[in-house]
Design a protein around this motif. Structure first.
Motif, PDB file in Angstrom:
ATOM      1  N   ALA A 201       0.867  -1.175   0.000  1.00 43.63           N
ATOM      2  CA  ALA A 201       0.000   0.000   0.000  1.00 43.63           C
ATOM      3  C   ALA A 201       0.904   1.224   0.000  1.00 43.63           C
ATOM      4  CB  ALA A 201      -0.915   0.016   1.226  1.00 43.63           C
ATOM      5  N   GLY A 202       0.723   2.113  -0.948  1.00 39.37           N
ATOM      6  CA  GLY A 202       1.613   3.250  -1.091  1.00 39.37           C
ATOM      7  C   GLY A 202       0.888   4.571  -1.164  1.00 39.37           C
ATOM      8  N   PHE A 203       1.572   5.637  -0.710  1.00 41.00           N
ATOM      9  CA  PHE A 203       1.031   6.986  -0.704  1.00 41.00           C
ATOM     10  C   PHE A 203       2.140   7.943  -1.097  1.00 41.00           C
ATOM     11  CE2 PHE A 203      -0.893   4.266   2.440  1.00 41.00           C
ATOM     12  CZ  PHE A 203      -2.255   4.403   2.189  1.00 41.00           C
ATOM     13  N   ALA A 204       1.923   8.685  -2.186  1.00 44.38           N
ATOM     14  CA  ALA A 204       2.960   9.537  -2.737  1.00 44.38           C
ATOM     15  C   ALA A 204       2.528  10.998  -2.742  1.00 44.38           C
ATOM     16  CB  ALA A 204       3.303   9.101  -4.163  1.00 44.38           C
ATOM     17  N   ALA A 205       3.518  11.890  -2.617  1.00 48.37           N
ATOM     18  CA  ALA A 205       3.279  13.322  -2.717  1.00 48.37           C
ATOM     19  C   ALA A 205       4.312  13.930  -3.645  1.00 48.37           C
ATOM     20  CB  ALA A 205       3.362  13.979  -1.342  1.00 48.37           C
ATOM     21  N   SER A 215       7.965  12.863  -1.652  1.00 46.14           N
ATOM     22  CA  SER A 215       7.842  12.119  -0.393  1.00 46.14           C
ATOM     23  C   SER A 215       6.972  10.900  -0.645  1.00 46.14           C
ATOM     24  CB  SER A 215       7.217  12.979   0.713  1.00 46.14           C
ATOM     25  OG  SER A 215       8.103  13.992   1.131  1.00 46.14           O
ATOM     26  N   PHE A 216       7.314   9.799   0.028  1.00 46.86           N
ATOM     27  CA  PHE A 216       6.563   8.556  -0.171  1.00 46.86           C
ATOM     28  C   PHE A 216       6.483   7.805   1.148  1.00 46.86           C
ATOM     29  CE2 PHE A 216       5.298   4.442  -1.552  1.00 46.86           C
ATOM     30  CZ  PHE A 216       4.693   4.604  -2.798  1.00 46.86           C
ATOM     31  N   SER A 217       5.291   7.320   1.451  1.00 47.93           N
ATOM     32  CA  SER A 217       5.089   6.414   2.581  1.00 47.93           C
ATOM     33  C   SER A 217       4.433   5.143   2.054  1.00 47.93           C
ATOM     34  CB  SER A 217       4.197   7.048   3.652  1.00 47.93           C
ATOM     35  OG  SER A 217       4.872   8.088   4.311  1.00 47.93           O
ATOM     36  N   GLY A 218       4.910   4.016   2.529  1.00 49.65           N
ATOM     37  CA  GLY A 218       4.357   2.765   2.036  1.00 49.65           C
ATOM     38  C   GLY A 218       4.357   1.685   3.090  1.00 49.65           C
ATOM     39  N   SER A 232      10.286   7.571   2.628  1.00 50.32           N
ATOM     40  CA  SER A 232      11.404   8.162   1.904  1.00 50.32           C
ATOM     41  C   SER A 232      11.033   9.562   1.460  1.00 50.32           C
ATOM     42  CB  SER A 232      11.779   7.312   0.680  1.00 50.32           C
ATOM     43  OG  SER A 232      10.670   7.170  -0.197  1.00 50.32           O
ATOM     44  N   SER A 233      12.036  10.413   1.317  1.00 46.33           N
ATOM     45  CA  SER A 233      11.766  11.784   0.903  1.00 46.33           C
ATOM     46  C   SER A 233      13.035  12.450   0.407  1.00 46.33           C
ATOM     47  CB  SER A 233      11.193  12.598   2.072  1.00 46.33           C
ATOM     48  OG  SER A 233      10.911  13.919   1.666  1.00 46.33           O
ATOM     49  N   SER A 320       0.233   0.911  -6.134  1.00 51.39           N
ATOM     50  CA  SER A 320      -0.775   1.180  -5.116  1.00 51.39           C
ATOM     51  C   SER A 320      -1.006   2.678  -4.969  1.00 51.39           C
ATOM     52  CB  SER A 320      -0.341   0.579  -3.785  1.00 51.39           C
ATOM     53  OG  SER A 320      -1.233   0.960  -2.754  1.00 51.39           O
ATOM     54  N   ALA A 321       0.076   3.452  -4.948  1.00 51.78           N
ATOM     55  CA  ALA A 321      -0.071   4.898  -4.819  1.00 51.78           C
ATOM     56  C   ALA A 321      -0.845   5.470  -5.998  1.00 51.78           C
ATOM     57  CB  ALA A 321       1.303   5.549  -4.714  1.00 51.78           C
TER      58      ALA A 321
END
Length: 332
Positions: A201-205, A215-218, A232-233, A320-321
């Motif tokens: 599951a990923g979330f990107a900005a 920036s990325f949270s997964g 990561s960022s 996912s993102a």
């Protein structure tokens, strides 16, 4: 080829090559960088003169044609790893390829096939997994020191200094915080947990409309229920750490990259102990190990199939993102 030293060519004058690989080769007991190249004469000549390298070339092709080069380091931008790794393999050169090894599964497979067809080695250059604290953390987890692992966290963040020229922010070069920094976190999770993730599951900005994630949270789900959190960022204050939490304790890694980083181990009663380490610089270890494989025929600890598995996890996080859905990680 000499029997005791592997002669390397450096493809490009990338900063990681100049600042990390070249100094490490000087300290290696079985490796020497004998040539460097660029797309133009000027940068190649300057880099060679400033770093005591005997030969320089104004094109990548000229370096690959040099018969006195046994192997290459490929620190080119991410999108160029595939093309120039294959060309190096076809020229009969072993390849130490900077991470990420490539940016699609097909690219990794084609690079692997080229290496096999030409009888050369290909390894993805993740140095953090060579550090003694990382290997000890993996050992402790495997021995059940923290019980059943429930959570793993790895963070690698920093601030890009020049957004106008930074290749990490250029989509045409396959930039992005996850490709550049987060791939280390994915590798750390796979290495320490000793398995492969099954769902992502990923979330990107993208804070500057660069066309890449700044920036990325997964989250990666591993067999048995362990969840790994990747962050990561390229736009956040510098952070670099890892932590494993299980049913009987936890292990904190204050710094994933420094060779002398301790492990802070806490049991279920909250009692804490610290293990300390001292090791050779990780880039030196990488050269020593890779060159030993070239010289002796020893199989690399991390073959290109490991790079394929890491790529699968990174791609699942990106998918996912993009989709907003939990995504299965391709099995390799």
């Amino acid at each position: 080829m000499p029997t005791d030293t592997v002669r390397y060519g450096m493809i490009s004058t990338a900063k990681i090559g100049i600042n990390a690989h070249i100094p490490a080769a000087v300290k290696s007991h079985n490796s020497e960088i004998v040539a460097i190249c660029s797309r133009f004469d000027g940068p190649a000549k300057q880099a060679a003169e400033e770093n005591g390298i005997g030969r320089w070339y104004g094109s990548y092709e000229e370096l690959l044609a040099d018969p006195d080069i046994d192997a290459v380091v490929n620190p080119l931008p991410n999108s160029m790893h595939h093309e120039w790794t294959i060309k190096a393999a076809e020229a009969g050169k072993h390849i130490l390829c900077e991470k990420p090894i490539a940016v699609t599964m097909d690219e990794v497979r084609e690079m692997t096939a080229a290496a096999e067809a030409n009888g050369v080695l290909l390894v993805e250059a993740f140095t953090h997994r060579l550090n003694p604290h990382m290997r000890r953390a993996r050992q402790l987890v495997g021995e059940g020191a923290v019980g059943d692992v429930r959570h793993f966290e790895a963070v690698l963040a920093f601030t890009s200094r020049d957004t106008s020229t930074d290749v990490r922010l250029k989509p045409e070069l396959a930039g992005g915080g996850l490709w550049d920094a987060g791939c280390y976190s994915v590798s750390a999770a796979r290495f320490i947990l000793g398995g492969e993730p099954v769902r992502a599951a990923g979330f990107a900005a993208d804070s500057g409309n660069y066309g890449v994630d700044t920036s990325f949270s997964g989250l990666l789900e591993f067999p048995g229920g362990a969840i790994a959190h990747m962050r990561s960022s390229v736009e956040q204050p510098g952070t670099n750490m890892g932590e494993v939490i299980g049913t009987k304790g936890k292990i904190r890694i204050p710094h994933l990259f420094e060779e002398d980083t301790p492990l802070v181990i806490t049991n279920a009663d909250g009692e804490e102990r610290v293990e300390t380490f001292a090791g050779e610089p990780r880039f030196v270890v990488q050269f020593n190990d890779f060159s030993e494989c070239v010289l002796t025929g020893k199989a690399p600890e991390f073959p290109p199939e490991d790079g394929l598995a890491n790529t699968a996890a990174v791609l699942a996080l990106y998918a996912s993102a993009s989709s907003g859905q939990i995504t299965a990680v391709e099995r390799v």
